[in-house]
Design an enzyme around this catalytic site. Structure first.
Site, PDB file in Angstrom:
ATOM      1  N   ASP A   1      -0.671  39.870  -5.374  1.00  0.00           N
ATOM      2  CA  ASP A   1      -0.474  39.260  -4.059  1.00  0.00           C
ATOM      3  C   ASP A   1      -0.609  37.754  -4.278  1.00  0.00           C
ATOM      4  O   ASP A   1      -1.726  37.229  -4.322  1.00  0.00           O
ATOM      5  CB  ASP A   1      -1.514  39.759  -3.062  1.00  0.00           C
TER       6      ASP A   1
ATOM      7  N   GLU B   1       4.645  41.089  -4.314  1.00  0.00           N
ATOM      8  CA  GLU B   1       5.181  40.953  -2.970  1.00  0.00           C
ATOM      9  C   GLU B   1       6.389  40.019  -3.002  1.00  0.00           C
ATOM     10  O   GLU B   1       6.352  38.963  -3.622  1.00  0.00           O
ATOM     11  CB  GLU B   1       4.102  40.383  -2.051  1.00  0.00           C
TER      12      GLU B   1
ATOM     13  N   ASP C   1      -7.338  39.924  -0.125  1.00  0.00           N
ATOM     14  CA  ASP C   1      -6.240  39.657  -1.058  1.00  0.00           C
ATOM     15  C   ASP C   1      -6.182  40.705  -2.162  1.00  0.00           C
ATOM     16  O   ASP C   1      -5.101  41.088  -2.615  1.00  0.00           O
ATOM     17  CB  ASP C   1      -6.377  38.250  -1.660  1.00  0.00           C
TER      18      ASP C   1
END
Length: 187
Positions: free
Chosen positions: A8, A67, A139
């Protein structure tokens, strides 16, 4: 068996999550954050590069999930996110890992069943699916969700390919795994 590193990306905090997929089992390996601090962006990007490189060298993942970029309202933040993402992709490429990208909404949909899931929901579902003793940092939970999304999507594609009906398989974005069929209690 596959070891998946989920990332991420962020210019201040880059979340990471590593899971192992063995048959129908998904095992938690580790997760956390690469903390870049408030320094100059080149220094932060170097911290991300070195952190991901160390993770790959130590845990030897064979797949890399990240992502996909999205446009936020703040152009400066989007640029910094893109830079952090680019560094992560560079490390994966240099290490020879296949890269799989997933849209934020698809990750949420796949893992929680809702494309609009909030951070707390993601943390809670990731904790439950991986049987963690506590909620992971936000996160890190997002990175674990990315890794889980990749496992579930890969399984869906493998099942679809095995059925070969001549029709197109469902979109990766529409797959929502039934958690109870993938993660069995006591495993």
């Amino acid at each position: 068996m596959s070891i998946i590193l989920g990332i991420d990306p962020g210019s201040r905090l880059t979340g990471f999550g590593i899971v192992r997929a063995v048959g129908q089992q998904i095992e938690y390996i580790t997760s956390g954050c690469i903390r870049c601090g408030e320094g100059e962006i080149p220094d932060r990007l170097n911290t991300i590069f070195e952190g991901i490189e160390r993770l790959i060298d130590h845990y030897q993942p064979d797949q890399f999930a990240i992502e996909r970029a999205f446009m936020g309202k703040n152009a400066d933040s989007a640029l910094k996110l893109g830079q952090a993402r680019g560094v992560a992709l560079l490390v994966a490429a240099r290490k020879g890992l296949p890269v799989f990208e997933y849209a934020p909404r698809a990750i949420k949909q796949t893992v929680t069943g809702s494309g609009g899931a909030e951070k707390q929901q993601i943390q809670q579902v990731v904790q439950m699916l991986l049987k963690l003793p506590g909620r992971p940092q936000a996160d890190a939970a997002d990175a674990l969700a990315i890794a889980l999304c990749h496992v579930y999507t890969s399984r869906n594609l493998a099942v679809s390919a095995g059925r070969s009906t001549g029709r197109r398989s469902r979109s990766m974005r529409s797959f929502v795994p039934p958690a109870e069929s993938l993660i069995k209690p006591g495993n």
